[in-house]
Scaffold this motif. Structure first.
Motif, mmCIF file in Angstrom:
data_model
loop_
_atom_site.group_PDB
_atom_site.id
_atom_site.type_symbol
_atom_site.label_atom_id
_atom_site.label_comp_id
_atom_site.label_asym_id
_atom_site.label_seq_id
_atom_site.Cartn_x
_atom_site.Cartn_y
_atom_site.Cartn_z
ATOM 1 N N ARG A 39 0.729 -1.043 0.132
ATOM 2 C CA ARG A 39 -0.307 0.030 -0.060
ATOM 3 C C ARG A 39 0.971 1.184 0.101
ATOM 4 O O ARG A 39 0.199 2.376 -0.129
ATOM 5 C CB ARG A 39 -0.878 -0.029 1.269
ATOM 6 N N ILE A 40 2.024 1.221 0.017
ATOM 7 C CA ILE A 40 2.816 2.304 0.129
ATOM 8 C C ILE A 40 4.129 2.447 -1.071
ATOM 9 O O ILE A 40 4.181 1.492 -1.721
ATOM 10 C CB ILE A 40 3.698 2.650 1.370
ATOM 11 N N LEU A 46 4.832 6.080 4.226
ATOM 12 C CA LEU A 46 4.548 5.235 5.330
ATOM 13 C C LEU A 46 4.644 6.296 6.448
ATOM 14 O O LEU A 46 3.787 6.216 7.501
ATOM 15 C CB LEU A 46 5.700 4.039 5.686
ATOM 16 N N VAL A 47 5.951 7.111 6.644
ATOM 17 C CA VAL A 47 5.798 8.073 7.864
ATOM 18 C C VAL A 47 4.821 8.991 7.901
ATOM 19 O O VAL A 47 4.213 9.175 8.890
ATOM 20 C CB VAL A 47 7.186 8.737 7.626
ATOM 21 N N VAL A 68 15.895 2.744 7.431
ATOM 22 C CA VAL A 68 15.511 2.845 9.154
ATOM 23 C C VAL A 68 14.740 4.078 9.240
ATOM 24 O O VAL A 68 15.466 5.196 8.924
ATOM 25 C CB VAL A 68 16.713 2.683 9.820
ATOM 26 N N ILE A 69 13.616 3.970 9.597
ATOM 27 C CA ILE A 69 12.801 5.315 9.747
ATOM 28 C C ILE A 69 12.165 5.484 11.079
ATOM 29 O O ILE A 69 11.960 4.358 11.832
ATOM 30 C CB ILE A 69 11.821 5.434 8.499
ATOM 31 N N ASP A 155 16.911 14.092 4.846
ATOM 32 C CA ASP A 155 15.846 14.825 5.500
ATOM 33 C C ASP A 155 14.694 14.257 4.815
ATOM 34 O O ASP A 155 14.484 13.817 3.657
ATOM 35 C CB ASP A 155 15.715 16.339 5.265
ATOM 36 N N TYR A 156 13.388 14.125 5.619
ATOM 37 C CA TYR A 156 12.165 13.755 5.156
ATOM 38 C C TYR A 156 11.750 15.042 4.091
ATOM 39 O O TYR A 156 12.083 16.150 4.490
ATOM 40 C CB TYR A 156 11.061 13.697 6.163
#
Length: 176
Positions: A39-40, A46-47, A68-69, A155-156
């Motif tokens: 689904r992603i 996801l985040v 790794v989040i 960075d996100y």
């Protein structure tokens, strides 16, 4: 490590903490794999959908890269150690130090940050590691481990929306 079976681009390697995704709670890699089920399209997606405090490791099926989040506010910490050919990542600095010591790798305490050990863990914000050879990933960043073993902090992409000049000052976390 066990990799939870899942369909799609990403496989779930590990989950530490507890959270919900798409409104469904999870505490393990197998539970998250069932929820994800293709689904992603990216770890960042996801985040954005994640609610709670968790550190998650995903493996990209095609490239073998690891992601790794942590939750976007950095309440779940990520600690990394690396030398020229090896690396280790953990959501617990104590477990990481123990793992390294068990494998014959000694890490030195940082005199500058020695008092931080009691404050390391869940709690938000960026902090330094109390060890010279272990880094704590900054808030709003995640770690990519390329197939060749190279670690990168990234960075996100939505960091500026949360903390940039146009970010609403009075918003709570759920509103953001």
């Amino acid at each position: 490590n066990h990799v939870a079976p899942s369909r799609g681009r990403y496989q779930v390697v590990s989950v530490q903490g507890f959270a919900s995704l798409f409104g469904v709670p999870f505490t393990s890699a197998d539970e998250l794999a069932l929820i994800l089920n293709g689904r992603i399209d990216s770890p960042e997606q996801l985040v954005k959908e994640l609610r709670g405090t968790a550190t998650i490791t995903l493996r990209e099926t095609d490239t073998g890269a690891f992601y790794v989040i942590t939750d976007m506010y950095g309440a779940g910490k990520i600690f990394i150690w690396q030398d020229s050919v090896r690396w280790a990542v953990s959501s617990s600095v104590k477990n990481l130090v123990s793992f390294l010591n068990q494998n014959g790798i000694k890490v030195k305490k940082s005199i500058e940050n020695a008092g931080l050990l009691g404050f390391v863990g869940y709690g938000g914000g960026a902090i330094s590691s109390p060890y010279e050879d272990i880094l704590c990933v900054d808030q709003f960043k995640y770690v990519i481990v390329a197939a060749n073993g190279k670690l990168n902090q990234r960075d996100y992409s939505f960091k500026e929306e949360l903390v940039g000049p146009s970010a609403p000052n009075s918003s709570n976390q759920e509103a953001l």
